[in-house]
Scaffold this motif. Structure first.
Motif, PDB file in Angstrom:
ATOM      1  N   ALA A  33       0.744  -1.139   0.043  1.00 31.42           N
ATOM      2  CA  ALA A  33      -0.018   0.029  -0.101  1.00 31.42           C
ATOM      3  C   ALA A  33       0.988   1.135  -0.085  1.00 31.42           C
ATOM      4  CB  ALA A  33      -0.999   0.003   1.311  1.00 31.42           C
ATOM      5  N   ALA A  34       2.076   1.279   0.779  1.00 27.73           N
ATOM      6  CA  ALA A  34       2.920   2.472   1.035  1.00 27.73           C
ATOM      7  C   ALA A  34       3.413   2.535  -0.539  1.00 27.73           C
ATOM      8  CB  ALA A  34       3.832   2.222   1.977  1.00 27.73           C
ATOM      9  N   VAL A  36       2.360   1.494  -3.491  1.00 26.38           N
ATOM     10  CA  VAL A  36       1.263   2.042  -4.530  1.00 26.38           C
ATOM     11  C   VAL A  36       1.319   3.624  -4.152  1.00 26.38           C
ATOM     12  CG1 VAL A  36      -0.875   2.117  -5.213  1.00 26.38           C
ATOM     13  CG2 VAL A  36      -0.010  -0.110  -4.709  1.00 26.38           C
ATOM     14  N   GLY A  37       1.275   4.150  -3.114  1.00 29.69           N
ATOM     15  CA  GLY A  37       1.117   5.638  -2.930  1.00 29.69           C
ATOM     16  C   GLY A  37       2.369   6.188  -3.520  1.00 29.69           C
ATOM     17  N   VAL A  38       3.649   5.518  -3.063  1.00 32.87           N
ATOM     18  CA  VAL A  38       4.793   6.281  -3.745  1.00 32.87           C
ATOM     19  C   VAL A  38       4.791   6.539  -5.554  1.00 32.87           C
ATOM     20  CG1 VAL A  38       7.324   6.041  -4.070  1.00 32.87           C
ATOM     21  CG2 VAL A  38       6.228   5.823  -1.981  1.00 32.87           C
ATOM     22  N   ILE A  40       2.371   6.510  -7.401  1.00 38.82           N
ATOM     23  CA  ILE A  40       1.715   7.435  -7.975  1.00 38.82           C
ATOM     24  C   ILE A  40       2.241   8.574  -8.615  1.00 38.82           C
ATOM     25  CG2 ILE A  40      -0.407   9.265  -7.356  1.00 38.82           C
ATOM     26  CD1 ILE A  40      -1.743   7.100  -6.016  1.00 38.82           C
ATOM     27  N   GLU A  41       3.251   9.052  -7.659  1.00 39.51           N
ATOM     28  CA  GLU A  41       3.945  10.356  -7.784  1.00 39.51           C
ATOM     29  C   GLU A  41       5.207   9.965  -8.707  1.00 39.51           C
ATOM     30  OE1 GLU A  41       3.405  13.559  -7.393  1.00 39.51           O
ATOM     31  OE2 GLU A  41       1.439  12.758  -6.700  1.00 39.51           O
ATOM     32  N   GLU A  42       5.984   8.708  -8.469  1.00 35.71           N
ATOM     33  CA  GLU A  42       7.067   7.976  -9.127  1.00 35.71           C
ATOM     34  C   GLU A  42       6.988   6.635  -9.555  1.00 35.71           C
ATOM     35  OE1 GLU A  42      10.435  10.481  -6.641  1.00 35.71           O
ATOM     36  OE2 GLU A  42       8.968   9.429  -5.350  1.00 35.71           O
ATOM     37  N   LYS A  45       9.968   4.420  -9.631  1.00 30.23           N
ATOM     38  CA  LYS A  45      10.567   3.437  -8.532  1.00 30.23           C
ATOM     39  C   LYS A  45       9.926   2.150  -8.323  1.00 30.23           C
ATOM     40  CE  LYS A  45      12.489   7.212  -6.089  1.00 30.23           C
ATOM     41  NZ  LYS A  45      11.999   8.280  -5.513  1.00 30.23           N
ATOM     42  N   ALA A 115       7.488  -0.490   4.893  1.00 27.06           N
ATOM     43  CA  ALA A 115       6.786   0.620   4.518  1.00 27.06           C
ATOM     44  C   ALA A 115       7.434   1.997   4.676  1.00 27.06           C
ATOM     45  CB  ALA A 115       5.444   0.651   5.084  1.00 27.06           C
ATOM     46  N   ALA A 116       8.212   2.032   6.009  1.00 27.47           N
ATOM     47  CA  ALA A 116       8.689   3.081   6.268  1.00 27.47           C
ATOM     48  C   ALA A 116       9.970   3.321   5.409  1.00 27.47           C
ATOM     49  CB  ALA A 116       9.477   3.160   7.754  1.00 27.47           C
ATOM     50  N   GLY A 119       9.065   4.971   2.276  1.00 28.59           N
ATOM     51  CA  GLY A 119       8.863   6.122   2.421  1.00 28.59           C
ATOM     52  C   GLY A 119      10.375   7.121   2.372  1.00 28.59           C
ATOM     53  N   ALA A 122      11.643   7.095  -1.213  1.00 30.43           N
ATOM     54  CA  ALA A 122      10.791   8.080  -1.804  1.00 30.43           C
ATOM     55  C   ALA A 122      11.224   9.448  -1.766  1.00 30.43           C
ATOM     56  CB  ALA A 122       9.213   8.049  -1.352  1.00 30.43           C
ATOM     57  N   ARG A 123      11.697   9.765  -0.453  1.00 31.71           N
ATOM     58  CA  ARG A 123      12.364  11.141  -0.387  1.00 31.71           C
ATOM     59  C   ARG A 123      13.728  11.064  -0.834  1.00 31.71           C
ATOM     60  NH1 ARG A 123      10.958  13.549   5.220  1.00 31.71           N
ATOM     61  NH2 ARG A 123      12.491  15.118   4.598  1.00 31.71           N
TER      62      ARG A 123
ATOM     63  N   ALA B  16      -1.047   3.409   5.031  1.00 35.99           N
ATOM     64  CA  ALA B  16       0.269   3.271   4.316  1.00 35.99           C
ATOM     65  C   ALA B  16       0.314   3.912   2.945  1.00 35.99           C
ATOM     66  CB  ALA B  16       0.520   2.036   4.240  1.00 35.99           C
ATOM     67  N   PHE B  17      -0.861   3.683   2.091  1.00 36.46           N
ATOM     68  CA  PHE B  17      -1.008   4.310   0.680  1.00 36.46           C
ATOM     69  C   PHE B  17      -0.857   5.847   0.875  1.00 36.46           C
ATOM     70  CE2 PHE B  17      -3.997   6.179  -2.170  1.00 36.46           C
ATOM     71  CZ  PHE B  17      -3.290   5.997  -3.574  1.00 36.46           C
ATOM     72  N   SER B  21       2.517   8.128  -0.540  1.00 40.55           N
ATOM     73  CA  SER B  21       2.129   9.026  -1.625  1.00 40.55           C
ATOM     74  C   SER B  21       2.967  10.565  -1.145  1.00 40.55           C
ATOM     75  CB  SER B  21       0.550   9.650  -1.498  1.00 40.55           C
ATOM     76  OG  SER B  21       0.323   8.678  -2.524  1.00 40.55           O
ATOM     77  N   THR B 306       5.609   7.071  10.672  1.00 43.19           N
ATOM     78  CA  THR B 306       5.354   6.276   9.421  1.00 43.19           C
ATOM     79  C   THR B 306       3.838   6.129   8.900  1.00 43.19           C
ATOM     80  OG1 THR B 306       7.219   4.883  10.095  1.00 43.19           O
ATOM     81  CG2 THR B 306       6.071   4.067   8.016  1.00 43.19           C
TER      82      THR B 306
END
Lengths: 158, 351
Positions: A33-34, A36-38, A40-42, A45, A115-116, A119, A122-123, B16-17, B21, B306
């Protein structure tokens, strides 16, 4: 012949596979889930995200390994089970506990760490090495539990 | 035990999603180095170039028409809110979106009501497209008093603002009434949604800090205008951490002694420095800057979490802060302010 020992060994195998795969499923889900969130923007990756997402999946593999080994050694998989005593069944059951329970919790928590880590990359994509080390630290305990289960099972005289 | 598992894992999947983002969006936030280089740059075009040439690909400006930067910045803010809206699938996030975006609804309402009473035509550029209600619908409700297309809660507050304005005939009254009503509306919404305890703590604290600072700054403004105690009682927002009774109690004492009464609160330094600056320069600029920095620094907790709403709150606050900083620097360059004068106005950075 199906003895009480065989039933308990069945239960042990089910716990090893069931719990560790549940933990892995939760971990991979959270990291996914994390990820997929990343993406969306990139979307570029994807490779790194998939790599980190896959980490919590190993607990399920360890559980499956122990579960299958139990089924093979007890002859359940071949269709001619060894008539195990209740004591032997309990020994097999307890040998499956480490990989099942530790697999569940370490898979779940490794998912959070992954997930962390997603994150972090991503940054800061340069931090991928450090992210992998952090995620691998959780893996250590899953490997210990696999080792414990294998050693315990190996010590049982069938 | 099982209940704990269920609540915890479900929430994490939801977070998490959105948090993933937000972490990748945080890469586009301005750091201190870029801000410093922009401040030190020779003119507005060089400042824009620094921004465009940095790794941050969020901003795009027309270098042939540098004074049109507001338009680009508004587009960027709108884009940010669109992303936040698209990832706000959970009820708490929807509420969060409302908390931030409703600020622009109230901004639009203030402008439309003022233009109605002051009989001045306003250009559409003054209105923000970010709010939760379409500008046309708000315009229809305020100018023609046709409320069919807006929520009942907004109809109520527009009518209330009309009646308060008609009582006092003071345009600043519109700001006071609407500032209070916004928080009343947010607290009504917070009661409608189900949020877990840990979220509630951070969210409520964030809103309470905003209310406290709003109350304190509005009181200082009222004091400077020479308003009576009865006046502020009407417009103080009661939900904050710092009880309004205490503000009312200190209202009649001189402004310079307010910080002594606030000694055991988090706001002592803000009031002390802000009031000192006002007494020297007759401007509330420093007070407003300290307020923004306080809120930004509180939101920075989002960088270290997180899973949760904290990263979202942190990101929205940081993005609005960045856009405010860019506007300050570019307006400063346009008005030929010195780097020191611009630096004095620029807020802290989130990164």
């Amino acid at each position: 012949m199906i003895t009480q020992g065989i039933v308990i060994a069945f239960l042990g195998s089910a716990i090893a596979i069931g719990l560790s795969c549940s933990g892995s499923g939760m971990g991979v889900g959270i990291a996914g889930a994390a990820g997929v969130g990343v993406m969306i923007e990139e979307p570029e990756k994807f490779g790194l995200v998939l790599f980190l997402q896959a980490f919590p999946g190993t607990q399920g593999i360890y559980g499956l390994l122990v579960g299958f080994w139990v089924l093979m050694k007890t002859g359940i998989l071949g269709g001619s089970p060894i008539p195990l005593s209740l004591d032997q069944g309990c020994q097999i059951f307890f040998s499956c506990i480490p990989v099942g329970v530790v697999g569940f919790f370490s898979g779940w928590y490794q998912g959070k760490t992954a997930a962390a880590a997603i994150g972090l990359i991503a940054r800061n994509p340069g931090g991928v090495g450090k992210a992998i080390v952090m995620v691998t630290m959780v893996e250590t305990y899953a490997v210990f539990s696999l080792l414990a289960s294998l050693l315990l099972f190996n010590a049982i005289t069938l | 035990m099982f209940k704990y598992f269920t609540a915890d894992t479900n929430d994490q999947e939801e977070y998490a999603f959105a948090n993933g983002s937000v972490k990748s969006l945080e890469k586009g936030l301005l750091n201190k180095d870029i801000l410093d280089r922009m401040i030190k740059s020779g003119d507005i075009v060089s400042a824009l170039k620094i921004l465009s040439e940095s790794d941050l690909n969020d901003y795009s400006f027309d270098l042939n028409n540098p004074s049109d930067f507001e338009n680009s910045l508004n587009k960027e803010l709108l884009h940010t809110y669109d992303i936040i809206k698209s990832i706000s699938q959970v009820s708490t996030f929807n509420f969060l979106y409302f908390t931030f975006a409703s600020k622009y609804d109230f901004h639009n309402i203030k402008i439309l009501i003022k233009s109605k009473y002051l009989k001045k035509d306003i250009s559409n550029e003054l209105l923000s497209p970010i709010g939760t209600i379409d500008i046309e619908k708000l315009n229809l409700a305020i100018k023609d008093e046709k409320y069919e297309n807006i929520p009942d809660s907004f109809e109520f507050l527009i009518k209330k603002t009309f009646s308060e304005y008609n009582k006092f005939k003071d345009p600043e009254m519109i700001d006071f009434v609407l500032d209070k009503e916004r928080y009343v509306m947010i607290f009504n919404k917070i009661r409608e949604i189900e949020i877990i305890e840990a979220e509630e703590l951070f969210l409520k604290r964030f809103i309470n800090i905003n209310i406290d600072l709003n109350n304190i700054i509005n009181c200082i403004r009222a004091k400077i205008r020479g308003e009576k105690k009865a006046f502020i009682k009407e417009f103080l927002i009661p939900e904050g951490d710092f009880k309004i009774e205490k503000i009312i109690e200190i209202y009649d004492s001189p402004l310079s002694s307010w910080c002594e009464k606030l000694i055991y609160t988090d706001y002592k330094n803000i009031v002390e420095t802000g009031v000192n600056y006002f007494q020297r320069n007759n401007s509330l600029m420093e007070l407003e800057k300290l307020r923004d920095n306080f809120i930004l620094n509180f939101s920075k907790i989002g960088k270290y979490i997180t899973f949760g709403i904290e990263p979202l709150i942190g990101f929205i606050t940081a993005k609005e802060n960045d856009i405010k900083n860019i506007k300050i620097i570019l307006s400063g360059k346009l008005n030929k302010l010195s780097p020191d004068q611009i630096k004095e106005r620029v807020r802290d950075s989130y990164v």
